[in-house]
Design a protein around this motif. Structure first.
Motif, short mmCIF file in Angstrom:
data_model
loop_
_atom_site.label_atom_id
_atom_site.label_comp_id
_atom_site.label_asym_id
_atom_site.label_seq_id
_atom_site.Cartn_x
_atom_site.Cartn_y
_atom_site.Cartn_z
N ALA A 283 9.55 0.95 -10.78
CA ALA A 283 9.64 1.45 -9.41
C ALA A 283 8.92 0.50 -8.47
O ALA A 283 7.97 -0.18 -8.85
N ILE A 284 9.39 0.47 -7.24
CA ILE A 284 8.71 -0.23 -6.16
C ILE A 284 8.11 0.82 -5.23
O ILE A 284 8.81 1.72 -4.76
N HIS A 285 6.81 0.69 -4.99
CA HIS A 285 6.13 1.59 -4.05
C HIS A 285 5.74 0.81 -2.81
O HIS A 285 5.26 -0.32 -2.89
N ARG A 286 5.96 1.41 -1.68
CA ARG A 286 5.43 0.89 -0.42
C ARG A 286 4.05 1.52 -0.22
O ARG A 286 3.89 2.73 -0.30
N PHE A 287 3.05 0.68 -0.01
CA PHE A 287 1.72 1.22 0.32
C PHE A 287 1.45 0.97 1.80
O PHE A 287 1.97 0.01 2.39
N TYR A 288 0.64 1.80 2.39
CA TYR A 288 0.47 1.74 3.84
C TYR A 288 -0.84 2.44 4.25
O TYR A 288 -1.39 3.27 3.51
N LYS A 289 -1.29 2.09 5.43
CA LYS A 289 -2.49 2.71 6.01
C LYS A 289 -2.09 3.96 6.78
O LYS A 289 -1.15 3.94 7.58
N THR A 290 -2.79 5.04 6.54
CA THR A 290 -2.48 6.30 7.20
C THR A 290 -3.20 6.39 8.54
O THR A 290 -4.07 5.58 8.86
N GLN A 291 -2.84 7.41 9.31
CA GLN A 291 -3.44 7.56 10.63
C GLN A 291 -4.95 7.81 10.57
O GLN A 291 -5.68 7.46 11.51
N ASP A 292 -5.42 8.40 9.48
CA ASP A 292 -6.85 8.66 9.37
C ASP A 292 -7.62 7.50 8.75
O ASP A 292 -8.82 7.61 8.48
N GLY A 293 -6.94 6.36 8.51
CA GLY A 293 -7.62 5.18 8.03
C GLY A 293 -7.64 5.03 6.51
O GLY A 293 -8.13 4.02 6.00
N ALA A 294 -7.16 6.04 5.79
CA ALA A 294 -7.05 5.93 4.34
C ALA A 294 -5.76 5.17 3.99
O ALA A 294 -5.00 4.76 4.87
N TRP A 295 -5.51 4.99 2.69
CA TRP A 295 -4.31 4.29 2.24
C TRP A 295 -3.50 5.20 1.32
O TRP A 295 -4.06 6.05 0.62
N ALA A 296 -2.19 5.05 1.37
CA ALA A 296 -1.29 5.90 0.59
C ALA A 296 -0.13 5.06 0.09
O ALA A 296 0.06 3.91 0.50
N ALA A 297 0.68 5.64 -0.80
CA ALA A 297 1.84 4.95 -1.34
C ALA A 297 3.00 5.92 -1.49
O ALA A 297 2.80 7.10 -1.78
N GLN A 298 4.21 5.40 -1.30
CA GLN A 298 5.43 6.18 -1.49
C GLN A 298 6.43 5.32 -2.26
O GLN A 298 6.56 4.13 -2.03
N LYS A 299 7.12 5.93 -3.20
CA LYS A 299 8.14 5.21 -3.95
C LYS A 299 9.36 5.01 -3.07
O LYS A 299 9.91 5.97 -2.53
N VAL A 300 9.81 3.76 -2.95
CA VAL A 300 10.97 3.46 -2.11
C VAL A 300 12.15 2.90 -2.90
O VAL A 300 13.27 2.87 -2.39
N ILE A 301 11.92 2.45 -4.14
CA ILE A 301 13.00 1.96 -5.00
C ILE A 301 12.70 2.43 -6.42
O ILE A 301 11.58 2.30 -6.90
N GLN A 302 13.72 2.98 -7.07
CA GLN A 302 13.62 3.34 -8.48
C GLN A 302 14.78 2.70 -9.24
O GLN A 302 15.95 2.96 -8.93
N VAL A 303 14.46 1.85 -10.20
CA VAL A 303 15.49 1.29 -11.07
C VAL A 303 15.67 2.26 -12.23
O VAL A 303 14.75 2.47 -13.02
N PRO A 304 16.82 2.90 -12.35
CA PRO A 304 17.00 3.89 -13.41
C PRO A 304 17.03 3.25 -14.80
O PRO A 304 17.58 2.15 -14.98
#
Length: 482
Positions: A283-304
């Motif tokens: 899987a490819i995850h996009r990581f990013y900075k949140t509005q409160d200054g923490a960091w998070a990740a969301q899966k944006v691509i899944q190779v089955p």
């Protein structure tokens, strides 16, 4: 801010006599075409009993030695397992005219030596400048199994480690002085560190460094064993560090045994997002900075995964082993080492990557092989075996390197000798290859350049395993802009 439109730092590009690299990623795209590349070549686990070497490869199509090894620099020791490399100075030092990119930093993943290679005196024939012995790393840092090397604007070299000297998991960073190349100690402060390490990228404008996790070295060293899954022996976290205080502050869970490996921020130094490739979970995850200054990740691509017969497990993951981002932050590339394809995604909208290019150059699911695909969510039939210049390519696409202008993508086929031995034993017998793909940078698209093949099965010392690629002037996986 739109991807590809970078605001310059106030003084960027204004120095009269600049240091190494380029003032910005977009300036780097205007740099000269690559003429040589450096490639570490590995003999560990091949049964040869000779040292790894650094190959200088001619990639100038106007040269009579195009697509050939023109120099080999053997290491002074056997069994190192050369892997990744970095520089003593890069674009992070561009504003300092006293700095120059003269030395390739070449950590040995298994022996824990660190080789410093002079590439300035004769770029086509590098020479060993210094060897940092593993004892210095063990005693001064309490770390071993060095992996990723990045230069810092401070005039230091920082190298991530997979574990401690005994082979237990431990995330940390080795600091070298970039002039004497003496081990200074560790970069991190405080008692809390991640349970594993691997790759990292830093983004000072957001006061952050994020590192990844492969697995526990003493288990990785023998190859991939499915019985290690579910036992905490493979990584699952993105580890967030406060850049200024050098303290470990947050862990982002991307899934048990996902093994997040290569991590890349967008090249824009103001960007607060990037991508990470997870190998086992594919899987490819996009990581990013949140509005409160923490960091998070969301899966944006899944190779089955593909349901298969005749393989190690009943389902075969794609096995994403390398990713990179073009210097204009427009395209993401990654390799599926087991499925055998290289992919190109348009990331103009980073939350919704779009597949625009794909080519199969080997892998485990080609027709006529030992593996039969029983169920496949993506393909109607198994791909044809990949043959170039009469050579059936062993292994699958692994390490990637993109030309500065984004038009050529180089692909090697070896991952790590102990894993090659399990997944592609023919690599150890026949050697790996280096390929070059032509890239459509307008609409997207990938095509194999039929004129370029470097067959490492024909080496004077016998077949070897070629890994990462570096350009003498820097590239999109070595340089970081401040």
């Amino acid at each position: 801010m739109e991807v590809g439109s970078f605001p310059p730092k106030s003084d960027a590009g204004k120095c009269g006599s600049c240091g190494p690299g380029y003032a910005s990623p977009l300036e780097a795209m205007k740099g000269p075409r690559e003429k040589i590349i450096y490639v570490p070549c590995i003999y560990r686990n091949t049964g040869k009993g000779i040292p790894d070497f650094l190959a200088t490869v001619d990639v100038d199509p106007e040269s009579p030695s195009y697509s050939q090894v023109v120099h080999r620099l053997p290491m002074p020791n056997v069994g190192d397992e050369l892997h990744h490399s970095g520089w003593n100075a890069c674009s992070s030092c561009h504003g300092d005219p006293g700095k120059s990119r003269d030395f390739l930093i070449l950590p040995a993943l298994v022996s824990s030596r660190i080789y410093v290679v002079d590439v300035a005196t004769e770029p086509r024939a590098p020479r060993i400048h210094k060897v940092v012995n593993p004892e210095d790393v063990f005693w001064k840092c309490g770390l071993g199994y060095p992996h990723t090397s990045h230069c810092l604007g401070s005039g230091e070299v920082m190298i991530s480690a997979l574990g401690d000297p005994a082979g237990n998991g431990k995330g940390g960073f080795i600091l070298l002085d970039a002039e004497s190349f003496e081990v200074k100690g560790t970069w991190e402060e405080g008692d809390e560190v991640p349970p594993m390490g691997y790759n990292f990228w830093y983004q000072p404008r957001h006061n952050v460094l994020i590192s990844t996790e492969w697995g526990v070295p003493k288990f990785l060293g023998y190859g991939f064993d499915p019985s290690d899954l579910g036992k905490g022996r493979y990584g699952r976290r993105l580890n967030v560090w406060d850049w200024s205080s050098r303290r470990y502050i947050q862990a982002i869970d991307v899934g048990e045994d996902s093994a997040p490996l290569e991590i890349r921020f967008l090249h824009d130094p103001d960007a607060s997002q990037g991508f990470v490739g997870c190998t086992i979970s594919s899987a490819i995850h996009r990581f990013y900075k949140t509005q409160d200054g923490a960091w998070a990740a969301q899966k944006v691509i899944q190779v089955p995964s593909k349901k298969v017969e005749g393989w190690l497990l009943p389902e075969m993951p794609g096995f994403i082993t390398d990713i990179l981002i073009s210097l204009d932050d427009r395209f993401l590339y990654f390799s599926n080492w087991l499925h055998g394809d290289v992919r190109q995604y348009d990331i103009s909208d980073p939350k919704n990557p779009k597949l625009v290019g794909q080519v199969f150059v080997g892998g485990s699911v080609a027709k006529g092989g030992l593996v039969r695909v029983c169920e496949d969510e993506e393909l109607q039939s198994q791909p044809e075996p990949f043959v170039i210049q009469g050579r059936k390519v062993p292994g699958g696409p692994q390490m990637l390197q993109l030309s500065l202008d984004g038009r050529r993508l180089y692909v090697s086929t070896s991952l790590y000798s102990a894993w090659d031995r399990l997944f592609y034993p023919e690599l150890l017998r026949e050697g790996s290859v280096l390929l070059q793909l032509d890239v459509d940078t307008e609409r997207g698209g990938l095509a194999v350049n039929p004129k370029f093949l470097l067959d490492f099965g024909k080496e004077p010392g016998g077949p070897c395993l070629a890994h990462e690629m570096r350009y003498p002037g820097g590239d999109c996986t070595s340089d970081i802009w401040l």
